[in-house]
Design an enzyme around this catalytic site. Structure first.
Site, PDB file in Angstrom:
ATOM      1  CB  SER A 125      -0.851  -0.023   1.267  1.00  0.00           C
ATOM      2  OG  SER A 125      -1.456   1.230   1.474  1.00  0.00           O
ATOM      3  CE1 TYR A 149      -3.508  -2.605   5.641  1.00  0.00           C
ATOM      4  CE2 TYR A 149      -3.277  -0.272   5.123  1.00  0.00           C
ATOM      5  CZ  TYR A 149      -3.485  -1.570   4.709  1.00  0.00           C
ATOM      6  OH  TYR A 149      -3.660  -1.847   3.386  1.00  0.00           O
ATOM      7  CE  LYS A 153      -1.342  -4.665   3.500  1.00  0.00           C
ATOM      8  NZ  LYS A 153      -1.632  -5.907   2.827  1.00  0.00           N
TER       9      LYS A 153
HETATM   10  P1  NAD Z   1     -10.809  -6.926   1.418  1.00  0.00           P
HETATM   11  O1  NAD Z   1     -10.987  -6.925   2.897  1.00  0.00           O
HETATM   12  O2  NAD Z   1     -12.021  -6.727   0.574  1.00  0.00           O
HETATM   13  O3  NAD Z   1     -10.122  -8.288   0.962  1.00  0.00           O
HETATM   14  C1  NAD Z   1      -9.251  -9.009   1.797  1.00  0.00           C
HETATM   15  C2  NAD Z   1      -9.732 -10.444   1.805  1.00  0.00           C
HETATM   16  O4  NAD Z   1      -8.855 -11.217   2.628  1.00  0.00           O
HETATM   17  C3  NAD Z   1     -11.135 -10.612   2.388  1.00  0.00           C
HETATM   18  O5  NAD Z   1     -11.907 -11.399   1.497  1.00  0.00           O
HETATM   19  C4  NAD Z   1     -10.918 -11.343   3.717  1.00  0.00           C
HETATM   20  O6  NAD Z   1     -11.995 -12.196   4.023  1.00  0.00           O
HETATM   21  C5  NAD Z   1      -9.636 -12.082   3.439  1.00  0.00           C
HETATM   22  N1  NAD Z   1      -8.802 -12.397   4.604  1.00  0.00           N
HETATM   23  C6  NAD Z   1      -8.418 -11.576   5.626  1.00  0.00           C
HETATM   24  N2  NAD Z   1      -7.621 -12.240   6.467  1.00  0.00           N
HETATM   25  C7  NAD Z   1      -7.485 -13.510   5.973  1.00  0.00           C
HETATM   26  C8  NAD Z   1      -6.781 -14.663   6.384  1.00  0.00           C
HETATM   27  N3  NAD Z   1      -6.045 -14.672   7.493  1.00  0.00           N
HETATM   28  N4  NAD Z   1      -6.851 -15.774   5.634  1.00  0.00           N
HETATM   29  C9  NAD Z   1      -7.604 -15.795   4.492  1.00  0.00           C
HETATM   30  N5  NAD Z   1      -8.294 -14.742   4.051  1.00  0.00           N
HETATM   31  C10 NAD Z   1      -8.234 -13.608   4.797  1.00  0.00           C
HETATM   32  O7  NAD Z   1      -9.697  -5.856   1.072  1.00  0.00           O
HETATM   33  P2  NAD Z   1      -9.223  -5.286  -0.337  1.00  0.00           P
HETATM   34  O8  NAD Z   1      -9.599  -3.859  -0.396  1.00  0.00           O
HETATM   35  O9  NAD Z   1      -9.619  -6.194  -1.430  1.00  0.00           O
HETATM   36  O10 NAD Z   1      -7.648  -5.331  -0.120  1.00  0.00           O
HETATM   37  C11 NAD Z   1      -6.878  -6.426  -0.552  1.00  0.00           C
HETATM   38  C12 NAD Z   1      -5.445  -6.214  -0.132  1.00  0.00           C
HETATM   39  O11 NAD Z   1      -4.978  -4.985  -0.683  1.00  0.00           O
HETATM   40  C13 NAD Z   1      -5.233  -6.120   1.365  1.00  0.00           C
HETATM   41  O12 NAD Z   1      -4.037  -6.772   1.704  1.00  0.00           O
HETATM   42  C14 NAD Z   1      -5.119  -4.640   1.604  1.00  0.00           C
HETATM   43  O13 NAD Z   1      -4.331  -4.355   2.746  1.00  0.00           O
HETATM   44  C15 NAD Z   1      -4.430  -4.166   0.340  1.00  0.00           C
HETATM   45  N6  NAD Z   1      -4.707  -2.765   0.023  1.00  0.00           N
HETATM   46  C16 NAD Z   1      -5.992  -2.325  -0.064  1.00  0.00           C
HETATM   47  C17 NAD Z   1      -6.248  -0.978  -0.321  1.00  0.00           C
HETATM   48  C18 NAD Z   1      -7.657  -0.444  -0.387  1.00  0.00           C
HETATM   49  O14 NAD Z   1      -7.840   0.765  -0.226  1.00  0.00           O
HETATM   50  N7  NAD Z   1      -8.674  -1.262  -0.634  1.00  0.00           N
HETATM   51  C19 NAD Z   1      -5.180  -0.080  -0.489  1.00  0.00           C
HETATM   52  C20 NAD Z   1      -3.884  -0.569  -0.405  1.00  0.00           C
HETATM   53  C21 NAD Z   1      -3.663  -1.917  -0.152  1.00  0.00           C
HETATM   54  N1  UFG Z   2     -12.567  11.600   3.285  1.00  0.00           N
HETATM   55  C1  UFG Z   2     -13.594  12.451   3.631  1.00  0.00           C
HETATM   56  N2  UFG Z   2     -14.728  11.906   4.173  1.00  0.00           N
HETATM   57  C2  UFG Z   2     -14.862  10.564   4.391  1.00  0.00           C
HETATM   58  C3  UFG Z   2     -13.804   9.708   4.029  1.00  0.00           C
HETATM   59  C4  UFG Z   2     -12.661  10.264   3.485  1.00  0.00           C
HETATM   60  O1  UFG Z   2     -13.497  13.657   3.457  1.00  0.00           O
HETATM   61  O2  UFG Z   2     -15.922  10.136   4.898  1.00  0.00           O
HETATM   62  C5  UFG Z   2     -11.345  12.161   2.667  1.00  0.00           C
HETATM   63  C6  UFG Z   2     -10.065  11.935   3.465  1.00  0.00           C
HETATM   64  O3  UFG Z   2      -9.882  12.938   4.410  1.00  0.00           O
HETATM   65  C7  UFG Z   2      -9.018  11.924   2.351  1.00  0.00           C
HETATM   66  C8  UFG Z   2      -9.761  11.312   1.160  1.00  0.00           C
HETATM   67  O4  UFG Z   2     -11.144  11.494   1.434  1.00  0.00           O
HETATM   68  O5  UFG Z   2      -8.649  13.225   2.027  1.00  0.00           O
HETATM   69  C9  UFG Z   2      -9.496   9.828   0.943  1.00  0.00           C
HETATM   70  O6  UFG Z   2      -9.752   9.125   2.153  1.00  0.00           O
HETATM   71  P1  UFG Z   2      -9.851   7.533   2.198  1.00  0.00           P
HETATM   72  O7  UFG Z   2     -10.199   7.151   3.594  1.00  0.00           O
HETATM   73  O8  UFG Z   2     -10.752   7.054   1.115  1.00  0.00           O
HETATM   74  O9  UFG Z   2      -8.395   7.050   1.798  1.00  0.00           O
HETATM   75  P2  UFG Z   2      -6.984   7.336   2.496  1.00  0.00           P
HETATM   76  O10 UFG Z   2      -6.155   8.033   1.460  1.00  0.00           O
HETATM   77  O11 UFG Z   2      -7.127   7.998   3.789  1.00  0.00           O
HETATM   78  O12 UFG Z   2      -6.428   5.877   2.793  1.00  0.00           O
HETATM   79  C10 UFG Z   2      -6.559   4.836   1.846  1.00  0.00           C
HETATM   80  C11 UFG Z   2      -6.775   3.515   2.572  1.00  0.00           C
HETATM   81  C12 UFG Z   2      -5.549   3.082   3.299  1.00  0.00           C
HETATM   82  C13 UFG Z   2      -4.402   3.053   2.365  1.00  0.00           C
HETATM   83  C14 UFG Z   2      -4.218   4.382   1.720  1.00  0.00           C
HETATM   84  C15 UFG Z   2      -3.126   4.247   0.691  1.00  0.00           C
HETATM   85  O13 UFG Z   2      -7.825   3.643   3.506  1.00  0.00           O
HETATM   86  O14 UFG Z   2      -5.740   1.779   3.766  1.00  0.00           O
HETATM   87  O15 UFG Z   2      -5.420   4.781   1.065  1.00  0.00           O
HETATM   88  O16 UFG Z   2      -2.748   5.451   0.220  1.00  0.00           O
HETATM   89  F1  UFG Z   2      -3.288   2.734   3.034  1.00  0.00           F
END
Ligand code: NAD
Ligand code: UFG
Length: 338
Positions: A125, A149, A153
């Site tokens: 991330s 978190y 990572k």
């Molecule tokens: P998500 O929660 O939708 O998907 C994660 C999946 O992993 C879920 O289906 C959950 O049931 C499963 N899981 C969790 N722990 C587990 C375990 N111990 N064994 C087996 N399955 C398990 O999240 P996502 O948004 O699809 O994110 C996927 C990956 O990308 C994550 O590692 C997350 O940290 C990373 N990531 C997500 C974002 C974002 O904003 N969505 C940003 C950066 C990185």
């Molecule tokens: N925001 C609002 N109102 C809300 C939610 C968010 O104004 O209800 C704003 C935040 O302040 C920020 C922007 O929208 O300026 C994006 O916020 P998000 O929560 O959607 O995303 P972040 O950038 O804070 O964080 C996300 C994921 C993290 C990840 C990161 C990677 O939540 O897990 O992006 O850059 F690590």
């Protein structure tokens, strides 16, 4: 045919990636404990691709299960999404995050090592950068995450790097996602957060569908063009395609390499709201609220290295993202329980 193992494959990004791999002709095996996803995702994937991925219900921390998965299938590459991802929860319950994300990944890597399956694509991330003091993030910036978190990572990145240094048969791609949004254009799969969403786009979508009354805009006095926070939103379909490119790269490159997956440009909260209003025709009331603790004003990816090395570039823009996010939300107002 060798198979691809997708951990967390019923989750938001995982499900879109499974579809992309199946449509590219790969045999896909999904392992997920359903701690943050629904088994219905498998039906939806089958509706999109015509093929139901083989599914193992269980955790990446279950050594016996992993050993049996690797013993039953010739796994070419592991795409590792499984993990927890809520920043606030990680501050409240750090052990949960280190246990699931870090210890869980170690069990997975051990099983891969034992099985001789040494190609890994890891979901990292942009949060690993922390607050580097610049707004355009390149992969070579120092990594100083500011919450458990993000630490988890970075730790998994470090473990994968050390493992590869110890055994040159490993090839690892660390994919640093910026802000994934949007959904599959079919409207059959998408992001389905439990409870009140933490992230901007799912929150806006729930306001648009009438489940929440208004969006709290966390701060309008940042030093950005309109005062609201700026992020690099990336369409989940572009992200899914990035995993295919990373997988191909691993066939030709040993080593452990980090890649930014972002568009290279930022959009403000109000730009995202306006785009969503236009796509949905819904008013989306907003309330200006205090800044959220820990938020940075603005950052985005420098995707040049990824483009050069993987040949990958984001193709979809903010209008595509909000159109597809809205299409998913309006067809599934209560997510997979609709
Ligand atoms: P998500 O929660 O939708 O998907 C994660 C999946 O992993 C879920 O289906 C959950 O049931 C499963 N899981 C969790 N722990 C587990 C375990 N111990 N064994 C087996 N399955 C398990 O999240 P996502 O948004 O699809 O994110 C996927 C990956 O990308 C994550 O590692 C997350 O940290 C990373 N990531 C997500 C974002 C974002 O904003 N969505 C940003 C950066 C990185
Ligand atoms: N925001 C609002 N109102 C809300 C939610 C968010 O104004 O209800 C704003 C935040 O302040 C920020 C922007 O929208 O300026 C994006 O916020 P998000 O929560 O959607 O995303 P972040 O950038 O804070 O964080 C996300 C994921 C993290 C990840 C990161 C990677 O939540 O897990 O992006 O850059 F690590």
């Amino acid at each position: 045919m060798n198979s691809i193992l997708v951990t967390g494959g019923t989750g938001y990004i995982g499900s879109h990636t499974v579809v992309a791999f199946q449509q590219a002709g790969f045999d896909v095996i999904v392992l997920d404990d359903l701690s943050n996803s629904s088994e219905q995702v498998l039906d939806r994937i089958e509706r999109i691709t015509g093929t139901r991925p083989r599914f193992y219900l269980g955790s990446i921390a279950n050594q016996a299960l992993l050993n049996s998965v690797f013993a039953s299938h010739p796994i070419d590459t592991v795409i590792h999404f499984a993990g927890f991802k809520a920043v606030g929860e990680s501050v409240q319950h750090p052990l949960r995050y280190y246990q699931n994300n870090v210890a869980g990944s170690m069990v997975l890597f051990d099983a891969m090592q034992k099985a001789g399956s040494k190609k890994l694509v890891f979901s990292s991330s942009a949060t690993v950068y922390g607050d580097p003091g610049v707004i355009a993030y390149t992969e070579d910036l120092p990594l100083r995450p500011v919450n458990p978190y993000g630490q988890s990572k970075r730790m998994v990145e470090d473990i994968a790097r050390d493992l590869q240094a110890s055994d040159s048969d490993w090839s690892v791609a660390l994919l640093r996602y910026f802000n994934p949004v949007g959904a599959h254009p079919s409207g059959l799969i998408g992001e389905d957060p439990r409870g009140i969403p933490n992230n901007l786009m799912p929150y806006i979508a729930k306001v648009a569908v009438g489940e929440l009354s208004e969006l709290n805009v966390f701060g309008d006095d940042y030093t950005t063009p309109d005062g609201t926070g700026v992020r690099d939103y990336i369409h989940v379909q572009d992200l899914a395609r990035g995993h295919l490119d990373a997988c191909r790269y691993l066939n030709e490159h040993k080593g452990c390499t980090a890649f930014n997956l972002g568009t290279g440009r930022g959009y403000s909260v109000m730009e995202a709201v306006d785009a969503f209003r236009k796509a949905s025709g819904q008013p989306i009331p907003v309330r200006i609220s205090p800044r959220r603790a820990g938020d940075l004003p603005e950052y985005y990816a420098v995707p040049d290295f990824t483009r050069k090395e993987l040949g990958w570039k984001a193709e979809l823009n903010l209008d595509d993202m909000v159109r597809d996010h809205w299409n998913w939300q309006k067809n599934n107002p209560k997510g997979y329980d609709s």
